[in-house]
Design an enzyme around this catalytic site. Structure first.
Site, mmCIF file in Angstrom:
data_model
loop_
_atom_site.group_PDB
_atom_site.id
_atom_site.type_symbol
_atom_site.label_atom_id
_atom_site.label_comp_id
_atom_site.label_asym_id
_atom_site.label_seq_id
_atom_site.Cartn_x
_atom_site.Cartn_y
_atom_site.Cartn_z
ATOM 1 N N GLY A 1 -24.530 -3.331 27.956
ATOM 2 C CA GLY A 1 -24.980 -2.006 28.400
ATOM 3 C C GLY A 1 -23.795 -1.071 28.575
ATOM 4 O O GLY A 1 -22.845 -1.105 27.784
ATOM 5 N N GLU B 1 -6.410 -6.982 3.609
ATOM 6 C CA GLU B 1 -6.376 -8.067 2.600
ATOM 7 C C GLU B 1 -7.496 -7.900 1.584
ATOM 8 O O GLU B 1 -8.086 -8.880 1.114
ATOM 9 C CB GLU B 1 -6.480 -9.463 3.252
ATOM 10 C CG GLU B 1 -5.596 -9.703 4.448
ATOM 11 C CD GLU B 1 -4.116 -9.679 4.124
ATOM 12 O OE1 GLU B 1 -3.777 -9.884 2.955
ATOM 13 O OE2 GLU B 1 -3.310 -9.449 5.042
ATOM 14 N N ALA C 1 -2.393 4.742 -3.240
ATOM 15 C CA ALA C 1 -2.898 3.513 -3.878
ATOM 16 C C ALA C 1 -2.968 2.369 -2.877
ATOM 17 O O ALA C 1 -1.947 1.964 -2.307
ATOM 18 C CB ALA C 1 -1.998 3.120 -5.053
ATOM 19 N N THR D 1 0.823 -1.218 0.000
ATOM 20 C CA THR D 1 0.000 0.000 0.000
ATOM 21 C C THR D 1 0.858 1.269 0.000
ATOM 22 O O THR D 1 1.927 1.308 0.615
ATOM 23 C CB THR D 1 -0.912 -0.014 1.247
ATOM 24 O OG1 THR D 1 -1.634 -1.246 1.263
ATOM 25 C CG2 THR D 1 -1.893 1.139 1.246
ATOM 26 N N ILE E 1 2.217 -0.100 6.936
ATOM 27 C CA ILE E 1 2.970 -1.347 6.876
ATOM 28 C C ILE E 1 3.103 -1.962 8.278
ATOM 29 O O ILE E 1 3.778 -1.412 9.161
ATOM 30 C CB ILE E 1 4.364 -1.134 6.227
ATOM 31 C CG1 ILE E 1 4.195 -0.425 4.874
ATOM 32 C CG2 ILE E 1 5.099 -2.469 6.082
ATOM 33 C CD1 ILE E 1 3.180 -1.068 3.922
ATOM 34 N N THR E 2 2.441 -3.101 8.442
ATOM 35 C CA THR E 2 2.486 -3.849 9.706
ATOM 36 C C THR E 2 3.888 -4.440 9.875
ATOM 37 O O THR E 2 4.473 -4.926 8.910
ATOM 38 C CB THR E 2 1.435 -4.984 9.667
ATOM 39 O OG1 THR E 2 0.162 -4.402 9.412
ATOM 40 C CG2 THR E 2 1.413 -5.766 10.964
#
Ligand SMILES: Cc1cc2nc3c(=O)[nH]c(=O)nc-3n(C[C@H](O)[C@H](O)[C@H](O)COP(=O)(O)OP(=O)(O)OC[C@H]3O[C@@H](n4cnc5c(N)ncnc54)[C@H](O)[C@@H]3O)c2cc1C
Length: 388
Positions: free
Chosen positions: A341, A365, A129, A125, A156-157
């Protein structure tokens, strides 16, 4: 047909559940709220061999089948979905290297990735884009025996821990269609010009870092072009997203299952108008829907996993699993919050975290709408038009 797990899968489920209850549940709330990095949990995941799940045994991995893979992600996500994210990006990138790398690349990288001594992720990514990966701007230009890479990746993980980091680039920016000019490079994050430029603030999915990565004149040896041939990067990345979808679907099942379990317990403890709230039909309707949908999501995910295990492309099935399970997680976390609640809204319980974590599974993904288009394409490719 057998809808029960076999003994091996049941044993795996029990051992991962024991690890999760012992090491993740007791700290999840505090560490997630404080933003503490889960170093000790990662160390145990290394000991358990979980960083080698998608790596063949010949390279030191565990070569799990995809149902086993799904079980691991569901169990961990019941307690803290972010921890599963650390394994998810790593496993996806390892799968891509194992399936598309040259022999030399596999020998160089996989053994240390399998033990977790090194970790990885995937950089597709960009700020401009995401869904439209053919629209990326990152360029790699050959200069002698190195590519020179310039561009910016985002969200980016594992960015601060990934080495190598597979990065999607354009090696031929003029190619038509654009995917023919796209490649994956295994980028050494110690290279000059590779900078993790910032951490992105986010609603949930805390634990793993999500970062922007800047690449400025980063020199990557041509030997680190994944598979050794230009123009295959998008196809390599998309084939990996298939198992990525199983991992995301499984995480969603874990979130939904936990939301249900906590709702079942709480509804029997909480009294209103002289009886446990579980006795109200309005609460029972929610519990019944949550249980039905969670079980359906789990079965759909295991079904997609077992089809992908046969080695055929299973975009349609894995897409269906990820789409359905993530919508179930969104709904279940909200319904569980309603059942709790005001306590559901409290940071002293876990429901608010499930509610914050659930939306990511509808985005990562492939967004759910993109997956709807993938599923429809698969269906239409199978169906022949009928004349009236
Ligand atoms: C916490 C987190 C972690 C992530 N980790 C990673 C990672 O490790 N590596 C990585 O590369 N990326 C990662 N991502 C990025 C993620 O994969 C993208 O966010 C995702 O693919 C969507 O891209 P986008 O955000 O650019 O949205 P866009 O592509 O801009 O989409 C915006 C909206 O438009 C819709 N849309 C776009 N195109 C179409 C179409 N053709 N038809 C119908 N609707 C359309 C989408 O469904 C969406 O609703 C991560 C994201 C998050 C939030």
């Amino acid at each position: 047909m057998d809808f029960e797990l076999d003994e091996t899968h049941k044993d795996l489920q029990a051992s991962i559940r024991a690890f999760v209850n012992r090491e993740i549940r007791p700290v999840a709330r505090d560490w997630e709220h404080s933003g503490r990095y889960p170093t000790e949990i990662i160390a145990t995941m290394r000991d358990l061999g979980l960083f080698g799940m998608t790596i063949p045994e010949e390279f030191g991995g565990q070569a799990y089948d995809l149902v086993a893979f799904s079980i691991v992600f569901e169990e961990i996500s019941r307690a803290w979905m972010g921890i599963a994210g650390i394994l998810g990006s790593h496993s996806l990138a390892c799968w891509i290297i194992a399936h598309h790398g040259t022999e030399a690349q596999k020998r160089t990288y996989l053994p240390r990735l399998a033990t977790g001594e090194r970790r990885t992720g995937i950089a597709l990514t960009e700020p401009g884009a995401g869904s439209d990966l053919q629209g990326i701007g990152t360029r790699a230009v050959l200069d002698g025996d190195h590519y020179v890479v310039n561009g910016t990746k985002t969200w980016i993980t594992n960015a601060r821990h990934a080495n190598p980091l597979p990065v999607l680039v354009k090696t031929d920016a003029g190619a038509s269609p654009p995917h023919r000019g796209m490649s994956l490079l295994l980028v050494d994050s110690d290279s000059d010009g590779f900078v993790v430029s910032r951490d992105l603030g986010k609603l949930g999915y805390k634990g793993p870092e999500s970062c922007e990565v800047s690449l400025q004149d980063v020199r990557v040896p041509a030997t680190d072009l994944l598979g050794g041939v230009e123009g295959r990067g998008l196809q390599q990345a998309l084939s990996g997203l298939e198992i990525g979808r199983i991992n995301v679907a499984s995480r969603a099942v874990g979130v939904a299952a936990e939301a249900l379990e906590q709702a079942l317990a709480y509804s029997q403890l909480r009294h209103a108008f002289g009886q446990p709230i579980s006795q109200f039909q309005a609460i029972q309707l929610k519990l019944a829907d949550m249980a039905t949908e969670t079980n359906a999501a789990r079965l759909l995910t295991w079904w997609a996993a077992s089809i992908a295990d046969t080695g055929v492309r299973a975009d349609t099935q894995t897409g269906m699993a990820k789409l359905f399970a993530s919508e179930v997680a969104l709904k279940a976390s909200l319904e569980s919050m309603r059942i709790h609640g005001s306590y559901g809204y409290s940071t002293e319980l876990d429901i608010e975290r499930l509610y914050r974590d659930a939306p990511l599974m509808a985005i990562g993904e492939g967004t759910n709408d993109i997956l709807r288009t993938v599923i429809a394409k698969g269906l239409l490719a199978q169906a022949s038009p009928k004349t009236a």
